[in-house]
Design an enzyme around this catalytic site. Structure first.
Site, PDB file in Angstrom:
ATOM      1  N   HIS A 155       9.136  -8.952   0.027  1.00 18.17           N
ATOM      2  CA  HIS A 155       8.901  -7.811  -0.853  1.00 18.17           C
ATOM      3  C   HIS A 155       9.440  -8.150  -2.240  1.00 18.17           C
ATOM      4  O   HIS A 155      10.586  -8.616  -2.362  1.00 18.17           O
ATOM      5  CB  HIS A 155       9.666  -6.575  -0.372  1.00 18.17           C
ATOM      6  CG  HIS A 155       9.235  -6.023   0.951  1.00 18.17           C
ATOM      7  ND1 HIS A 155       8.398  -4.937   1.065  1.00 18.17           N
ATOM      8  CD2 HIS A 155       9.533  -6.390   2.217  1.00 18.17           C
ATOM      9  CE1 HIS A 155       8.213  -4.656   2.351  1.00 18.17           C
ATOM     10  NE2 HIS A 155       8.892  -5.521   3.069  1.00 18.17           N
ATOM     11  N   ILE A 175       0.829  -1.215   0.000  1.00 18.03           N
ATOM     12  CA  ILE A 175       0.000   0.000   0.000  1.00 18.03           C
ATOM     13  C   ILE A 175       0.866   1.269   0.000  1.00 18.03           C
ATOM     14  O   ILE A 175       0.390   2.350  -0.323  1.00 18.03           O
ATOM     15  CB  ILE A 175      -0.985  -0.021   1.212  1.00 18.03           C
ATOM     16  CG1 ILE A 175      -2.224   0.795   0.936  1.00 18.03           C
ATOM     17  CG2 ILE A 175      -0.320   0.384   2.502  1.00 18.03           C
ATOM     18  CD1 ILE A 175      -3.088   0.278  -0.173  1.00 18.03           C
ATOM     19  N   HIS A 177       6.624 -12.045   5.284  1.00 19.12           N
ATOM     20  CA  HIS A 177       6.350 -11.552   3.935  1.00 19.12           C
ATOM     21  C   HIS A 177       7.640 -11.288   3.189  1.00 19.12           C
ATOM     22  O   HIS A 177       8.667 -10.959   3.771  1.00 19.12           O
ATOM     23  CB  HIS A 177       5.479 -10.296   3.961  1.00 19.12           C
ATOM     24  CG  HIS A 177       6.012  -9.182   4.817  1.00 19.12           C
ATOM     25  ND1 HIS A 177       5.868  -9.173   6.184  1.00 19.12           N
ATOM     26  CD2 HIS A 177       6.694  -8.051   4.499  1.00 19.12           C
ATOM     27  CE1 HIS A 177       6.426  -8.084   6.674  1.00 19.12           C
ATOM     28  NE2 HIS A 177       6.951  -7.388   5.673  1.00 19.12           N
TER      29      HIS A 177
HETATM   30  P1  5GP Z   1       8.162  -4.595   6.819  1.00 18.76           P
HETATM   31  O1  5GP Z   1       7.394  -5.331   7.907  1.00 18.76           O
HETATM   32  O2  5GP Z   1       8.764  -5.543   5.825  1.00 18.76           O
HETATM   33  O3  5GP Z   1       9.171  -3.643   7.404  1.00 18.76           O
HETATM   34  O4  5GP Z   1       7.138  -3.676   6.021  1.00 18.76           O
HETATM   35  C1  5GP Z   1       5.784  -4.019   5.878  1.00 18.76           C
HETATM   36  C2  5GP Z   1       5.256  -3.508   4.542  1.00 18.76           C
HETATM   37  O5  5GP Z   1       3.854  -3.743   4.553  1.00 18.76           O
HETATM   38  C3  5GP Z   1       5.461  -2.005   4.292  1.00 18.76           C
HETATM   39  O6  5GP Z   1       6.128  -1.824   3.039  1.00 18.76           O
HETATM   40  C4  5GP Z   1       4.043  -1.424   4.283  1.00 18.76           C
HETATM   41  O7  5GP Z   1       3.876  -0.409   3.318  1.00 18.76           O
HETATM   42  C5  5GP Z   1       3.191  -2.641   3.978  1.00 18.76           C
HETATM   43  N1  5GP Z   1       1.869  -2.592   4.613  1.00 18.76           N
HETATM   44  C6  5GP Z   1       1.607  -2.332   5.914  1.00 18.76           C
HETATM   45  N2  5GP Z   1       0.279  -2.390   6.157  1.00 18.76           N
HETATM   46  C7  5GP Z   1      -0.307  -2.692   4.970  1.00 18.76           C
HETATM   47  C8  5GP Z   1      -1.674  -2.893   4.582  1.00 18.76           C
HETATM   48  O8  5GP Z   1      -2.603  -2.803   5.356  1.00 18.76           O
HETATM   49  N3  5GP Z   1      -1.896  -3.208   3.277  1.00 18.76           N
HETATM   50  C9  5GP Z   1      -0.871  -3.321   2.367  1.00 18.76           C
HETATM   51  N4  5GP Z   1      -1.200  -3.633   1.111  1.00 18.76           N
HETATM   52  N5  5GP Z   1       0.420  -3.145   2.699  1.00 18.76           N
HETATM   53  C10 5GP Z   1       0.702  -2.837   3.985  1.00 18.76           C
END
Ligand code: 5GP
Length: 132
Positions: A95, A30, A93
């Protein structure tokens, strides 16, 4: 407690879905670093990617590869990068980010602002290229 990503898998929170199979789900980030920035997750909620059991981990990586190929076909870029951060959302997750230079995977950089219509169009273009 369900993570935000489990709620997405269950359809309780909307997402721009890119692909799914029995055990994995892919949707647009998002807050993307680039157009086509996609998150690939196991449907099963496990906090840390490297705590997944071996079979689930391999399944997720094989699914991510298929999604990455679709992202690469849909979004012009030199490579599709794979990154694991996991500091923000406690649900494993991967990326997938279309990149043209190393700086495109700098998670400190300003994110790309997209309209809902653009998200829909990008997700659709990746979905069209995806095959199981
Ligand atoms: P990380 O945990 O790898 O540091 O980052 C989590 C990623 O999830 C971020 O890039 C953020 O933009 C994305 N993200 C967080 N909440 C949501 C959501 O509700 N929907 C979507 N589509 N992406 C999300």
């Amino acid at each position: 407690m369900d993570s935000i990503f489990t709620k997405i898998v269950k359809g309780e929170i909307p997402s721009y879905k890119v692909a799914e199979n029995e055990t994995c789900y892919a949707f647009l980030d998002i807050n993307p670093l680039a157009k086509g920035h996609t998150l690939v997750i196991p449907k099963k909620q496990v906090d840390y990617l490297f705590d997944l059991d071996e079979e689930s981990y391999v399944e997720l990586q094989l699914f991510a590869r298929k999604v990455a190929k679709a992202v690469g076909k849909a979004i012009p870029s030199i490579r599709v990068a794979e990154a694991v951060i996991g500091l923000d959302v406690p649900h494993a997750h991967i990326h997938l980010i279309p990149i043209n230079s190393e700086s495109d995977v700098d998670f400190r950089k300003e994110r790309v602002k997209l309209t809902p219509e653009e998200f829909v169009q990008i997700a659709e273009s990746i979905r069209k290229e995806f095959s199981l």
